[in-house]
Design a protein around this motif. Structure first.
Motif, mmCIF file in Angstrom:
data_model
loop_
_atom_site.group_PDB
_atom_site.id
_atom_site.type_symbol
_atom_site.label_atom_id
_atom_site.label_comp_id
_atom_site.label_asym_id
_atom_site.label_seq_id
_atom_site.Cartn_x
_atom_site.Cartn_y
_atom_site.Cartn_z
ATOM 1 N N PRO A 1 -55.436 -36.537 37.391
ATOM 2 C CA PRO A 1 -56.596 -36.158 36.577
ATOM 3 C C PRO A 1 -57.924 -36.342 37.317
ATOM 4 O O PRO A 1 -58.875 -36.907 36.790
ATOM 5 N N VAL A 2 -58.002 -35.865 38.545
ATOM 6 C CA VAL A 2 -59.213 -35.957 39.357
ATOM 7 C C VAL A 2 -59.639 -34.533 39.688
ATOM 8 O O VAL A 2 -58.916 -33.816 40.379
ATOM 9 N N ALA A 3 -60.801 -34.130 39.205
ATOM 10 C CA ALA A 3 -61.222 -32.731 39.319
ATOM 11 C C ALA A 3 -61.331 -32.250 40.764
ATOM 12 O O ALA A 3 -60.929 -31.133 41.081
ATOM 13 N N VAL A 4 -61.852 -33.076 41.654
ATOM 14 C CA VAL A 4 -62.055 -32.619 43.034
ATOM 15 C C VAL A 4 -60.785 -32.648 43.874
ATOM 16 O O VAL A 4 -60.692 -31.961 44.886
ATOM 17 N N LEU A 5 -59.796 -33.439 43.472
ATOM 18 C CA LEU A 5 -58.536 -33.522 44.203
ATOM 19 C C LEU A 5 -57.376 -33.656 43.216
ATOM 20 O O LEU A 5 -56.813 -34.732 43.032
ATOM 21 N N PRO A 6 -57.005 -32.551 42.582
ATOM 22 C CA PRO A 6 -55.927 -32.603 41.579
ATOM 23 C C PRO A 6 -54.538 -32.588 42.216
ATOM 24 O O PRO A 6 -53.730 -31.704 41.965
ATOM 25 N N ALA A 7 -54.256 -33.568 43.062
ATOM 26 C CA ALA A 7 -52.997 -33.609 43.800
ATOM 27 C C ALA A 7 -51.847 -34.089 42.921
ATOM 28 O O ALA A 7 -52.024 -34.923 42.038
ATOM 29 N N SER A 8 -50.679 -33.560 43.196
ATOM 30 C CA SER A 8 -49.454 -33.992 42.515
ATOM 31 C C SER A 8 -48.531 -34.631 43.548
ATOM 32 O O SER A 8 -48.780 -34.581 44.754
ATOM 33 N N TRP A 9 -47.427 -35.204 43.063
ATOM 34 C CA TRP A 9 -46.421 -35.748 43.977
ATOM 35 C C TRP A 9 -45.809 -34.630 44.816
ATOM 36 O O TRP A 9 -45.439 -34.837 45.964
ATOM 37 N N GLN A 10 -45.721 -33.447 44.249
ATOM 38 C CA GLN A 10 -45.204 -32.300 44.992
ATOM 39 C C GLN A 10 -46.118 -31.988 46.170
ATOM 40 O O GLN A 10 -45.646 -31.766 47.281
ATOM 41 N N ASP A 11 -47.423 -31.990 45.953
ATOM 42 C CA ASP A 11 -48.385 -31.731 47.023
ATOM 43 C C ASP A 11 -48.283 -32.804 48.111
ATOM 44 O O ASP A 11 -48.263 -32.502 49.304
ATOM 45 N N THR A 12 -48.215 -34.043 47.676
ATOM 46 C CA THR A 12 -48.124 -35.162 48.608
ATOM 47 C C THR A 12 -46.845 -35.091 49.422
ATOM 48 O O THR A 12 -46.850 -35.314 50.634
ATOM 49 N N GLY A 13 -45.745 -34.751 48.772
ATOM 50 C CA GLY A 13 -44.467 -34.620 49.475
ATOM 51 C C GLY A 13 -44.506 -33.552 50.549
ATOM 52 O O GLY A 13 -43.936 -33.728 51.635
ATOM 53 N N SER A 14 -45.182 -32.456 50.279
ATOM 54 C CA SER A 14 -45.312 -31.406 51.298
ATOM 55 C C SER A 14 -46.033 -31.935 52.525
ATOM 56 O O SER A 14 -45.633 -31.667 53.659
ATOM 57 N N GLY A 15 -47.099 -32.692 52.302
ATOM 58 C CA GLY A 15 -47.834 -33.268 53.422
ATOM 59 C C GLY A 15 -47.012 -34.273 54.201
ATOM 60 O O GLY A 15 -46.988 -34.254 55.435
ATOM 61 N N VAL A 16 -46.318 -35.152 53.497
ATOM 62 C CA VAL A 16 -45.513 -36.184 54.147
ATOM 63 C C VAL A 16 -44.353 -35.560 54.924
ATOM 64 O O VAL A 16 -44.099 -35.939 56.080
ATOM 65 N N PHE A 17 -43.649 -34.606 54.324
ATOM 66 C CA PHE A 17 -42.561 -33.937 55.028
ATOM 67 C C PHE A 17 -43.079 -33.236 56.276
ATOM 68 O O PHE A 17 -42.438 -33.260 57.330
ATOM 69 N N THR A 18 -44.243 -32.621 56.170
ATOM 70 C CA THR A 18 -44.802 -31.905 57.308
ATOM 71 C C THR A 18 -45.179 -32.860 58.431
ATOM 72 O O THR A 18 -44.940 -32.556 59.609
ATOM 73 N N ILE A 19 -45.747 -33.998 58.096
ATOM 74 C CA ILE A 19 -46.056 -34.994 59.134
ATOM 75 C C ILE A 19 -44.784 -35.408 59.855
ATOM 76 O O ILE A 19 -44.738 -35.454 61.087
ATOM 77 N N ALA A 20 -43.733 -35.699 59.103
ATOM 78 C CA ALA A 20 -42.484 -36.146 59.711
ATOM 79 C C ALA A 20 -41.853 -35.069 60.585
ATOM 80 O O ALA A 20 -41.441 -35.343 61.726
ATOM 81 N N VAL A 21 -41.775 -33.859 60.081
ATOM 82 C CA VAL A 21 -41.160 -32.760 60.844
ATOM 83 C C VAL A 21 -41.975 -32.464 62.096
ATOM 84 O O VAL A 21 -41.423 -32.260 63.182
ATOM 85 N N THR A 22 -43.301 -32.466 61.976
ATOM 86 C CA THR A 22 -44.159 -32.168 63.120
ATOM 87 C C THR A 22 -44.052 -33.255 64.189
ATOM 88 O O THR A 22 -43.947 -32.952 65.382
ATOM 89 N N ALA A 23 -44.063 -34.505 63.779
ATOM 90 C CA ALA A 23 -43.943 -35.603 64.744
ATOM 91 C C ALA A 23 -42.615 -35.525 65.497
ATOM 92 O O ALA A 23 -42.572 -35.683 66.727
ATOM 93 N N LEU A 24 -41.556 -35.256 64.774
ATOM 94 C CA LEU A 24 -40.241 -35.138 65.409
ATOM 95 C C LEU A 24 -40.202 -33.947 66.360
ATOM 96 O O LEU A 24 -39.746 -34.067 67.509
ATOM 97 N N ALA A 25 -40.692 -32.799 65.907
ATOM 98 C CA ALA A 25 -40.660 -31.589 66.735
ATOM 99 C C ALA A 25 -41.509 -31.742 67.993
ATOM 100 O O ALA A 25 -41.096 -31.334 69.085
#
Length: 121
Positions: free
Chosen positions: A64-88
């Motif tokens: 419920p934050v107007a400037v950053l309405p992030a969800s767990w789904q959004d956060t998961g995309s970022g976290v998965f991307t960090i992990a995949v990118t670091a490994l690659a």
């Protein structure tokens, strides 16, 4: 729940933004930029495919934050991307590189995926 077309759309946008950020971070090595882009495509694609297969609808509740309405789904995309990118990058074009460079580029890719998820779909 996201459709497959929405998942693919978001993954492609994430890859494009991550490639732009990696190119801006320099030096502009095509192999590094391509690896970042492919990883930024694969991270959100994998995460959202998992959520879709597991029927994880509750991950889509926005904060419920107007400037950053992030969800767990959004956060998961970022976290998965960090992990995949670091490994690659670590086993690919930056295998002999520094951890700092790998971490920086991985963070940029994860940020791209997160921002795309929060604001573009």
């Amino acid at each position: 729940m996201l459709s497959w077309s929405a998942i693919l759309y978001g993954a492609v946008l994430s890859a494009l933004l991550a490639a732009l950020l990696a190119a801006a971070a320099g030096p502009r090595r095509p192999g590094v930029i391509a690896t970042v882009a492919v990883a930024a495509l694969a991270g959100p694609l994998a995460w959202n495919a998992i959520l879709r297969a597991a029927h994880g609808t509750q991950f889509f509740t926005d904060a419920p934050v107007a400037v950053l309405p992030a969800s767990w789904q959004d956060t998961g995309s970022g976290v998965f991307t960090i992990a995949v990118t670091a490994l690659a990058l670590g086993v690919g074009p930056l295998a002999a590189g520094t951890g700092r460079r790998i971490a920086a580029l991985s963070t940029l890719a994860g940020l791209a995926a997160f921002v795309v998820d929060v604001y573009l779909y």
